[in-house]
Motif scaffolding. Structure first.
Motif: not given
Length: 59
Positions: A46, A50, A42
């Protein structure tokens, strides 16, 4: 990492069935290991999202 997670999932299922309990210490240990791997995946996901957002915003 995804292959490792799949392997842990299969191992977890096999041991839980073999022991007949989801609270067996070995089952819990494998579950915790899988949880740690999921969290790591995760974080990677992420970070990738980003980076894509930052690149898009800089265009």
């Amino acid at each position: 990492m995804l292959i490792q997670l799949q392997s842990l999932r299969l191992k977890l299922h096999e041991i839980a069935e073999e022991r007949g309990s989801l609270t067996d210490p070995d089952v819990l240990a494998i579950s915790e290991e899988a949880d740690q791997l999921i969290v790591a995946l995760q974080h990677i996901q992420r970070n990738e999202i980003t980076q894509i957002t930052v690149r898009r915003d800089n265009l």
